[in-house]
Write an enzyme that holds these catalytic residues in place. Structure first.
Site, PDB file in Angstrom:
ATOM      1  N   ASP A 175      28.330   6.056  45.450  1.00  0.00           N
ATOM      2  CA  ASP A 175      27.972   7.500  45.811  1.00  0.00           C
ATOM      3  C   ASP A 175      26.612   7.555  45.950  1.00  0.00           C
ATOM      4  O   ASP A 175      25.911   6.823  46.577  1.00  0.00           O
ATOM      5  CB  ASP A 175      28.736   8.410  44.453  1.00  0.00           C
ATOM      6  CG  ASP A 175      28.515   9.926  44.946  1.00  0.00           C
ATOM      7  OD1 ASP A 175      29.392  10.428  45.467  1.00  0.00           O
ATOM      8  OD2 ASP A 175      27.788  10.411  44.214  1.00  0.00           O
ATOM      9  N   HIS A 228      37.650   8.087  46.228  1.00  0.00           N
ATOM     10  CA  HIS A 228      36.090   8.059  46.329  1.00  0.00           C
ATOM     11  C   HIS A 228      35.726   7.193  45.033  1.00  0.00           C
ATOM     12  O   HIS A 228      34.761   6.549  44.984  1.00  0.00           O
ATOM     13  CB  HIS A 228      35.735   9.544  46.168  1.00  0.00           C
ATOM     14  CG  HIS A 228      34.245   9.457  45.986  1.00  0.00           C
ATOM     15  ND1 HIS A 228      33.534   8.974  46.970  1.00  0.00           N
ATOM     16  CD2 HIS A 228      33.316   9.709  44.834  1.00  0.00           C
ATOM     17  CE1 HIS A 228      32.140   9.132  46.564  1.00  0.00           C
ATOM     18  NE2 HIS A 228      31.929   9.684  45.258  1.00  0.00           N
TER      19      HIS A 228
END
Length: 306
Positions: free
Chosen positions: A99, A285
């Site tokens: 991320d 994610h």
């Protein structure tokens, strides 16, 4: 055995989780996370013969949170990584980020290739410096409701996320959203489902850690990373069109929501010594938590090439 301690990096008290001995591997978390997000990587990478260190990055967890929003530029974040490597008595490290940690990893390799033995990014691919400020381009492409633009307003997202920490993290970590866009009259969390039960890879204890961590640090430090996006574009002008030269690796879940607003088609042009790019089928994610075994195997395969 996993241990925790505080070290001084660039004048900041920096909390690190640490395990193993051997070549140094630095694991950089994203938003809204802490070093805890690497809990499934620490042991396996250490067992494979590496000294694995995961810091709470600037503004997160038990690491200092400077009050000045200007203290969260990419130059500060890269400086923290370089300073940590040297504070640990090493001259170089393998740097891995997920991320927001991925851009920090990529830029550490770009700005200081001499200290990066190898670089791996999870979820977020490396990107060339655009012709216009990123927020301008995002407004044109997605609109003013895009979450990175919503985060620019001091105090707004902080109030939303801090209102009910447990609901915030159940939604952000365990829920799903159709698009990271804030509609008029709503907040960012309104686009997320609240899972019941939590997905198998996320426990109530993991949510407890996030609630405790952000109850201590608040959200402003992490959100200040977003508030420097356009400033980073200005500061990084001297590296325009310069490639990332250390050995590189990229991994992403094929269901990762960031695919909707990132471009992985030019990775090999930007990172000129690309050793692999892996899509993890069925993963979202939070890939290093969702699919720990596959991620660990892929990282170790990359490490062995170095």
């Amino acid at each position: 055995m996993l241990t925790h301690r505080t070290v001084s990096v660039g004048g900041l008290r920096t909390h690190i989780a640490e395990q193993g001995a051997g070549p140094l591997v630095v694991l950089l978390h994203g938003w809204p996370e802490t070093s805890h997000s690497w809990r499934h990587q620490m042991g396996p990478l250490a067992d494979a013969g590496y000294h694995v260190v995961a810091p709470d990055q600037r503004g997160y967890g038990r690491t200092d949170c400077p009050a000045d929003a200007g203290q969260y530029t990419m130059l500060h974040l890269v400086g923290d990584v370089v300073g940590l490597i040297h504070e640990l008595g090493e001259q170089e490290a393998i740097v891995v980020g997920h991320d927001w940690g991925a851009p920090v990893a990529w830029h550490t390799a770009l700005l200081r290739p001499d200290v990066v033995r190898g670089v791996a990014g999870l979820s977020v691919p490396p990107a060339s410096r655009a012709a216009e400020p990123p927020l301008t381009l995002l407004r044109k492409r997605i609109g003013d409701g895009f979450y990175q633009i919503y985060f620019q307003r001091p105090g707004v997202a902080e109030a939303e996320f801090g209102a009910d920490l447990r609901t915030t993290f159940r939604k952000l970590l365990g829920g799903s959203a159709d698009a990271p866009v804030v509609r008029d009259g709503e907040g960012f969390l309104d686009r997320f489902t609240e899972p019941d039960p939590l997905p198998a890879w996320l426990t109530d204890e993991d949510v407890d850690v996030a609630v405790e961590s952000f109850g201590r640090s608040g959200f402003t430090g992490g959100l200040n990373w977003y508030r420097n996006i356009d400033r980073n574009w200005e500061l990084l002008a001297p590296w325009q069109d310069r490639p990332i030269t250390p050995p590189a690796f990229y991994l992403c879940g094929d269901g990762d929501i960031t695919r909707a607003f990132s471009d992985s088609s030019r990775i090999a042009e930007i990172a000129t010594d690309l050793r692999g790019a892996v899509d993890v089928p069925g993963a979202g994610h939070w890939v290093q938590m969702e699919r720990r075994n596959e991620v660990n195997a892929a990282l170790l395969d990359f490490f062995k090439q170095l």
